[in-house]
Design a protein around this motif. Structure first.
Motif, PDB file in Angstrom:
ATOM      1  N   THR A  39       0.847  -1.188   0.000  1.00 38.65           N
ATOM      2  CA  THR A  39       0.000   0.000   0.000  1.00 38.65           C
ATOM      3  C   THR A  39       0.881   1.236   0.000  1.00 38.65           C
ATOM      4  O   THR A  39       2.103   1.152  -0.059  1.00 38.65           O
ATOM      5  CB  THR A  39      -0.924   0.019   1.237  1.00 38.65           C
ATOM      6  N   ASP A  40       0.235   2.404   0.073  1.00 43.17           N
ATOM      7  CA  ASP A  40       0.983   3.657   0.062  1.00 43.17           C
ATOM      8  C   ASP A  40       1.930   3.767   1.248  1.00 43.17           C
ATOM      9  O   ASP A  40       2.932   4.483   1.183  1.00 43.17           O
ATOM     10  CB  ASP A  40       0.019   4.853   0.090  1.00 43.17           C
ATOM     11  N   LYS A  41       1.609   3.082   2.341  1.00 44.65           N
ATOM     12  CA  LYS A  41       2.375   3.279   3.572  1.00 44.65           C
ATOM     13  C   LYS A  41       3.145   2.035   4.013  1.00 44.65           C
ATOM     14  O   LYS A  41       4.307   2.133   4.410  1.00 44.65           O
ATOM     15  CB  LYS A  41       1.427   3.716   4.699  1.00 44.65           C
ATOM     16  N   VAL A  42       2.492   0.884   3.998  1.00 40.56           N
ATOM     17  CA  VAL A  42       3.143  -0.325   4.511  1.00 40.56           C
ATOM     18  C   VAL A  42       2.832  -1.506   3.605  1.00 40.56           C
ATOM     19  O   VAL A  42       1.926  -1.458   2.780  1.00 40.56           O
ATOM     20  CB  VAL A  42       2.668  -0.662   5.951  1.00 40.56           C
ATOM     21  N   ASN A  43       3.601  -2.574   3.759  1.00 38.59           N
ATOM     22  CA  ASN A  43       3.290  -3.849   3.132  1.00 38.59           C
ATOM     23  C   ASN A  43       2.447  -4.664   4.102  1.00 38.59           C
ATOM     24  O   ASN A  43       2.825  -4.831   5.263  1.00 38.59           O
ATOM     25  CB  ASN A  43       4.567  -4.607   2.776  1.00 38.59           C
ATOM     26  N   ALA A  44       1.303  -5.153   3.622  1.00 36.58           N
ATOM     27  CA  ALA A  44       0.386  -5.904   4.478  1.00 36.58           C
ATOM     28  C   ALA A  44       0.384  -7.369   4.070  1.00 36.58           C
ATOM     29  O   ALA A  44       0.434  -7.706   2.889  1.00 36.58           O
ATOM     30  CB  ALA A  44      -1.024  -5.335   4.374  1.00 36.58           C
ATOM     31  N   GLU A  45       0.346  -8.246   5.064  1.00 43.07           N
ATOM     32  CA  GLU A  45       0.264  -9.687   4.825  1.00 43.07           C
ATOM     33  C   GLU A  45      -1.198 -10.108   4.992  1.00 43.07           C
ATOM     34  O   GLU A  45      -1.754 -10.021   6.080  1.00 43.07           O
ATOM     35  CB  GLU A  45       1.166 -10.437   5.801  1.00 43.07           C
ATOM     36  N   ILE A  46      -1.814 -10.550   3.899  1.00 43.41           N
ATOM     37  CA  ILE A  46      -3.214 -10.957   3.936  1.00 43.41           C
ATOM     38  C   ILE A  46      -3.277 -12.454   4.226  1.00 43.41           C
ATOM     39  O   ILE A  46      -2.567 -13.251   3.603  1.00 43.41           O
ATOM     40  CB  ILE A  46      -3.916 -10.632   2.608  1.00 43.41           C
ATOM     41  N   ILE A  47      -4.126 -12.805   5.168  1.00 41.63           N
ATOM     42  CA  ILE A  47      -4.214 -14.195   5.614  1.00 41.63           C
ATOM     43  C   ILE A  47      -5.528 -14.819   5.167  1.00 41.63           C
ATOM     44  O   ILE A  47      -6.460 -14.125   4.745  1.00 41.63           O
ATOM     45  CB  ILE A  47      -4.092 -14.288   7.150  1.00 41.63           C
ATOM     46  N   SER A  48      -5.585 -16.138   5.267  1.00 43.82           N
ATOM     47  CA  SER A  48      -6.820 -16.866   4.998  1.00 43.82           C
ATOM     48  C   SER A  48      -7.595 -17.020   6.305  1.00 43.82           C
ATOM     49  O   SER A  48      -7.030 -17.382   7.326  1.00 43.82           O
ATOM     50  CB  SER A  48      -6.509 -18.244   4.410  1.00 43.82           C
ATOM     51  N   GLU A  49      -8.889 -16.732   6.234  1.00 45.77           N
ATOM     52  CA  GLU A  49      -9.726 -16.867   7.422  1.00 45.77           C
ATOM     53  C   GLU A  49     -10.235 -18.292   7.605  1.00 45.77           C
ATOM     54  O   GLU A  49     -10.879 -18.597   8.596  1.00 45.77           O
ATOM     55  CB  GLU A  49     -10.927 -15.912   7.326  1.00 45.77           C
ATOM     56  N   GLU A  50      -9.973 -19.146   6.613  1.00 41.96           N
ATOM     57  CA  GLU A  50     -10.426 -20.532   6.680  1.00 41.96           C
ATOM     58  C   GLU A  50      -9.292 -21.475   6.296  1.00 41.96           C
ATOM     59  O   GLU A  50      -8.402 -21.115   5.528  1.00 41.96           O
ATOM     60  CB  GLU A  50     -11.616 -20.765   5.725  1.00 41.96           C
ATOM     61  N   ALA A  51      -9.359 -22.685   6.815  1.00 45.13           N
ATOM     62  CA  ALA A  51      -8.444 -23.736   6.387  1.00 45.13           C
ATOM     63  C   ALA A  51      -9.059 -24.453   5.194  1.00 45.13           C
ATOM     64  O   ALA A  51     -10.266 -24.639   5.120  1.00 45.13           O
ATOM     65  CB  ALA A  51      -8.192 -24.717   7.530  1.00 45.13           C
TER      66      ALA A  51
END
Length: 416
Positions: A40-52
């Protein structure tokens, strides 16, 4: 089926660019597992899975710009990881396996009247096609799965236009001509999203503030002597935390902000907001550019706590682990070009703050001390400030107070 959605990270962030997919289609994912990195404009975000389950679809490629709330992947919740295939037994006759029906990996085709809508394309590609007036059906994708990416649209927009257009069809408005790059003489590298944002905001600051810079010089003799005497005991007493110059300058700035509150203020509409807190941003250089995380409540922290906070933020910045909370809400900024050898500069104000202090290289110079000329370790300091908020008397007084406190560190300890 569970959807992977771009989360709302902060009110000011509306979109991001996919840097890399950690998981691929067919991979098993655990609940809470990191599957894609978003810049993003400010930080790198780690997107996770909410389900297995198993990752069945990826709907946006690396390099695509996706908006907050967009679905970028799907996970078949509860599905187990695929079992390894057994080797065929030698004594059994070889049989032809039935052909399995292929499942599409890209986004489902949406049948509508517009030809652009019938094409499988990333959101960024659709946006660019609309801006350039390009029919996505005419774009040849590089992706073997047929998905049109923003690079394909850009390449098509720069391609020569055929002269056999339909007689009654209005030609799309031509995009501004871009001079071809001689690759034998120039390496053309696209700016990262963060570099583009930084460039835009720095330009905005220079255009929307009445920025001036005032200078002074500091004799570092006494503070260097104090640091030399105390650094070993300090490090031993505070679990390895090193005593640097930044804590002295942070404390000096905090004391000066108390005396000159306009330097700790900002303009909001037709109001001046005088901050009652002291969150000092410390500029940190990273391979991806400069970032400015904040040391919170410096008026309540001692030297060791400030040094530990700075070291922690610098480590997080270089490892791309800074959070939005680390970057938002600062009231004043310190930048140290001296670590790179800078002798003097005019730093640019950060965001909507009123001022920024620039530190520089320490150089021995001949200085008049009483009736004698002595070689002293001297540092030029610069205060860039918004003249709409801060007048000349306040800016000079602020910088003079910082100078006096650094040159007399015992007074700085009393102020702290």
């Amino acid at each position: 089926m569970a959807e992977i959605i771009v989360p709302e990270l902060a009110e000011s962030i509306t979109e991001g660019e996919i840097v890399r997919w950690v998981k691929q289609v067919g991979d098993h994912v655990e609940k809470g597992e990191f599957i894609v990195e978003l810049e993003t404009d400010k930080v790198n975000a780690e997107i996770i899975s909410e389900e297995a389950g198993v990752l069945t679809e990826i709907l946006a490629n690396e390099g695509d710009v996706v908006e907050v709330g967009a679905v970028i992947a799907k996970v078949e919740a509860g599905a187990a990881a695929p079992a390894p295939k057994e080797a065929p037994k030698a004594e059994e006759p070889k049989q032809e396996a039935p052909k399995a029906e292929a499942k599409p990996v890209a986004a489902p085709v949406v049948e509508e009247t517009s030809s652009n809508e019938r094409v499988i394309a990333s959101p960024a590609a659709r946006k660019l096609a609309r801006e350039k007036g390009i029919d996505l059906a005419a774009v040849s994708p590089v992706d073997p799965q047929g998905r049109v990416r923003v690079q394909d649209v850009a390449a098509y927009g720069n391609a020569p236009v055929a002269l056999t257009a339909a007689p009654q069809q209005a030609a799309p408005k031509a995009a501004p001509a871009v001079k071809a790059v001689d690759e034998s003489r120039v390496d053309a590298v696209k700016m990262t999203r963060r570099q583009q944002t930084a460039a835009k905001r720095l330009l905005e600051v220079s255009q929307t503030t009445a920025m001036l810079t005032t200078f002074n010089e500091i004799d570092m003799t006494n503070v260097m002597a104090l640091r030399k005497r105390k650094k070993d005991a300090f490090q031993e007493a505070h679990d390895g935390t090193r005593l640097g110059f930044m804590s002295f300058f942070t404390k000096a700035v905090t004391a000066a902000l108390r005396k000159y509150p306009a330097v700790n203020a900002k303009i909001v509409g037709d109001e001046i907001h005088y901050n009652k807190f002291f969150d000092i941003g410390v500029a940190v250089s990273t391979p991806d550019g400069l970032v400015v995380p904040n040391v919170r409540d410096t008026d309540r922290k001692n030297f060791a706590e400030i040094e530990a906070s700075i070291a922690d933020l610098a480590t997080k910045a270089r490892n791309k682990k800074l959070s939005l909370q680390d970057l938002e809400g600062g009231s004043f900024t310190i930048t140290n070009g001296g670590v790179f050898g800078s002798l003097m500069s005019t730093p640019i104000i950060n965001g909507d703050q009123a001022a920024i202090l620039g530190m520089h290289n320490i150089v021995k110079r001949p200085i008049a001390v009483g009736d004698e000329i002595q070689l002293r370790p001297m540092m030029y300091v610069a205060l860039s400030y918004d003249h709409r908020l801060i007048n000349g008397k306040e800016s000079v007084g602020f910088l003079k107070m910082v100078k006096d406190l650094i040159e007399n560190p015992e007074d700085l300890l009393l102020e702290a």
